[in-house]
Design a protein around this motif. Structure first.
Motif, PDB file in Angstrom:
ATOM      1  N   THR A  35      43.673  38.626  30.712  1.00  0.00           N
ATOM      2  CA  THR A  35      43.780  37.408  31.518  1.00  0.00           C
ATOM      3  C   THR A  35      45.253  37.071  31.761  1.00  0.00           C
ATOM      4  O   THR A  35      45.600  36.510  32.801  1.00  0.00           O
ATOM      5  CB  THR A  35      43.074  36.211  30.840  1.00  0.00           C
TER       6      THR A  35
ATOM      7  N   ILE B 124      46.227  39.112  34.701  1.00  0.00           N
ATOM      8  CA  ILE B 124      45.722  38.475  35.933  1.00  0.00           C
ATOM      9  C   ILE B 124      46.636  37.318  36.334  1.00  0.00           C
ATOM     10  O   ILE B 124      46.956  37.138  37.514  1.00  0.00           O
ATOM     11  CB  ILE B 124      44.274  37.979  35.732  1.00  0.00           C
ATOM     12  N   ASN B 125      47.097  36.548  35.341  1.00  0.00           N
ATOM     13  CA  ASN B 125      47.976  35.415  35.647  1.00  0.00           C
ATOM     14  C   ASN B 125      49.300  35.844  36.262  1.00  0.00           C
ATOM     15  O   ASN B 125      49.903  35.094  37.031  1.00  0.00           O
ATOM     16  CB  ASN B 125      48.227  34.585  34.391  1.00  0.00           C
TER      17      ASN B 125
ATOM     18  N   ALA C   9      49.367  35.699  40.015  1.00  0.00           N
ATOM     19  CA  ALA C   9      49.069  34.413  40.648  1.00  0.00           C
ATOM     20  C   ALA C   9      49.784  34.251  41.992  1.00  0.00           C
ATOM     21  O   ALA C   9      49.179  33.805  42.972  1.00  0.00           O
ATOM     22  CB  ALA C   9      49.434  33.268  39.714  1.00  0.00           C
TER      23      ALA C   9
ATOM     24  N   VAL D 152      48.071  36.338  44.524  1.00  0.00           N
ATOM     25  CA  VAL D 152      46.774  35.743  44.859  1.00  0.00           C
ATOM     26  C   VAL D 152      46.969  34.578  45.831  1.00  0.00           C
ATOM     27  O   VAL D 152      46.241  34.432  46.808  1.00  0.00           O
ATOM     28  CB  VAL D 152      46.051  35.279  43.575  1.00  0.00           C
TER      29      VAL D 152
ATOM     30  N   TYR E  45      38.667  35.891  44.397  1.00  0.00           N
ATOM     31  CA  TYR E  45      39.890  36.296  43.685  1.00  0.00           C
ATOM     32  C   TYR E  45      40.649  35.090  43.150  1.00  0.00           C
ATOM     33  O   TYR E  45      41.315  35.177  42.124  1.00  0.00           O
ATOM     34  CB  TYR E  45      40.786  37.196  44.554  1.00  0.00           C
TER      35      TYR E  45
ATOM     36  N   LEU F 145      41.149  34.050  39.087  1.00  0.00           N
ATOM     37  CA  LEU F 145      42.421  33.588  38.526  1.00  0.00           C
ATOM     38  C   LEU F 145      42.226  32.273  37.767  1.00  0.00           C
ATOM     39  O   LEU F 145      42.686  32.124  36.633  1.00  0.00           O
ATOM     40  CB  LEU F 145      43.444  33.404  39.653  1.00  0.00           C
TER      41      LEU F 145
ATOM     42  N   SER G 127      40.437  32.797  34.537  1.00  0.00           N
ATOM     43  CA  SER G 127      41.189  33.576  33.548  1.00  0.00           C
ATOM     44  C   SER G 127      42.206  32.693  32.819  1.00  0.00           C
ATOM     45  O   SER G 127      42.662  33.048  31.732  1.00  0.00           O
ATOM     46  CB  SER G 127      41.901  34.743  34.222  1.00  0.00           C
ATOM     47  N   GLN G 128      42.536  31.550  33.423  1.00  0.00           N
ATOM     48  CA  GLN G 128      43.584  30.730  32.807  1.00  0.00           C
ATOM     49  C   GLN G 128      43.194  30.133  31.463  1.00  0.00           C
ATOM     50  O   GLN G 128      43.920  30.318  30.484  1.00  0.00           O
ATOM     51  CB  GLN G 128      44.063  29.670  33.786  1.00  0.00           C
TER      52      GLN G 128
END
Lengths: 73, 379
Positions: free
Chosen positions: B210, B213-214, B217, B220, B316, B320, B323-324
């Motif tokens: 995660t 993924i961040n 950001a 995204v 998407y 995000l 995932s935070q």
């Protein structure tokens, strides 16, 4: 790599049983606290804390394997 | 597993770990205080408190809030109006020297949400938690720093997966959790590495991935701008920022009427990254633990105050958002934060024992072969 087969070998199931249980518990804990508040949070962090407690217990436990073993692994 | 496959996995585990370990150590160490950043900020906080009012007191008109706040920032431009997540009595104004400047270096003005009076404009950038956060997210190196740390996070995930594969041959003769304390440090630390690794693995994989993924950001956000935002804005795209804009109070009210079950979180002013040049974007969230993470924008035309569009964020962005919390560990109160911190500390132990194993084995491999290998391992 030589394999003396002198000692009993664990099967993959035996090796991965406890780690898998801990992994599933961690995953449940991570998700359940996300679903709701109150009781969900309580179950969440307690489930996630099980692996921690187990790690602490194993680290405190005295070593019950034989001491130095002769050469050969 | 064949010896050849074992050697390959071992190579993958060693090098994916060695490359990322120092960065992962930095991330774990800076992440540790960040778990408690609210508590730390509160402890060191010297902010002017908002007036204490009974629950349910009416809020000040937002136009008054903005006027009073901006009176303290002559010549500056308002980018965002943000309701304080932790203190419902406070509204933040995020302002910059230019209306089209990037918002990353904005300063914040605090205004009382009920009286509408200016409180103060604290300098977050000198705070301990801010420095930790910058180190943790991009090492003060902007987007390249972020993406680099994301790459290190991916290597960390590779190290975890290859570690699982190597766990089996390592544990063939041992019960789970065995720590051979009577043996050499190399053996002891290998056992600790295996035990702690097995314990933190799912948490570390989730927090690690995660985190990766961040780091995406910003990308995204760019994708969302080109994709959904431009569709929502439609023909109004690329118009100049209007000189006269409608009342923000009215814009927020219109948005609230459209999504009555959601709560406004922040307003993006026309021309900022979260909206078009001609729209207010009011971002609202739900009230359950999951829906509170899922923001939804309502676009209001800043020239005439009319509702333009609102849509649920694409997958998407939702990914995000979800995932935070899984990275921050801020969704289960203080007990979860403490568990998070302990798992973080155990991850640090896995990293350090792993680093030691690499160094010690290299040293052993380089040592003159006067001892048989196995004996060298136990000495």
């Amino acid at each position: 790599m030589t394999d003396p087969k002198k000692r009993r070998h664990r099967s993959l199931t035996q090796i991965f049983l406890v780690p898998t249980i801990l992994g599933v518990l961690s995953a449940i804990g991570l998700v359940i606290a996300l679903i709701g508040d109150g009781i969900y949070d309580l179950i969440g962090w307690k489930t996630l804390a099980v692996p921690l407690v187990l790690a602490g217990w194993h680290m405190m436990r005295p070593d019950r394997t034989e001491g130095r073993r002769p050469a050969g692994r | 597993m064949t010896p050849k496959a074992l050697r390959r996995w071992s190579w993958v585990h060693t090098w994916s770990s060695v490359v990322c370990t120092l960065f992962m150590l930095m991330l774990c160490l800076t992440g540790l205080p960040l778990i408690f950043h609210h508590e730390i900020d509160d402890f060191f906080g010297d902010e002017v408190p908002a007036a204490s009012v009974p629950a349910g007191s009416p809020k000040a008109d937002l136009d008054t809030v903005v006027a009073n706040g901006m009176a303290q920032a002559p010549g500056e431009f308002l980018h965002f109006l943000i309701w304080d997540h932790d203190d419902p009595n406070v509204v933040f104004l995020s302002v910059a020297k230019q209306f089209d400047a990037p918002s990353v270096n904005n300063r914040f003005i605090r205004v009382d949400a009920h009286t509408g009076e200016y409180l103060d404009s604290p300098d977050f950038t000198s705070r301990f938690t801010y420095i930790m956060l910058k180190l943790h997210t991009d090492m003060f190196a902007g987007l390249p720093g972020k993406l680099f740390l994301g790459l290190m996070g991916l290597l960390f995930c590779v190290a975890i997966v290859s570690g699982v594969v190597l766990y089996a041959p390592s544990m063939r003769k041992l019960d789970f959790g065995t720590v051979r304390t009577k043996r050499s440090r190399l053996i002891r630390w290998l056992d600790l590495h295996n035990l702690l690794g097995a314990v933190v693995i799912v948490w570390a994989l989730v927090v690690g991935f995660t985190g990766v993924i961040n780091t995406w950001a910003d990308l995204v956000l760019k994708l969302w701008q080109f994709d959904q935002l431009s569709e929502m804005v439609g023909p109004y795209n690329n118009e100049p920022v209007p000189k006269q804009i409608v009342s923000v109070q009215q814009a927020v009210q219109t948005a609230q009427d459209k999504l009555p079950h959601m709560t406004p979180l922040f307003v993006a002013y026309p021309g900022t990254v979260f909206t078009s040049t001609t729209h207010f974007a009011i971002f609202l969230n739900g009230d359950t633990p999951v829906t509170s993470r899922l923001l939804q924008p309502v676009l209001i035309d800043a020239r005439d105050g009319r509702f333009t569009d609102t849509r649920v964020m694409p997958w998407y962005v939702t990914t995000l958002f979800l995932s935070q919390p899984l990275h921050f560990g801020d969704y289960g109160g203080m007990p979860l934060k403490i568990v998070w911190a302990l798992l973080d500390i155990l991850t640090i132990a896995v990293l350090i024992t792993g680093l030691y194993l690499w160094v010690a084995r290299r040293r052993r491999a380089r040592a003159p072969a006067r001892l048989p290998r196995a004996e060298a391992a136990t000495s």
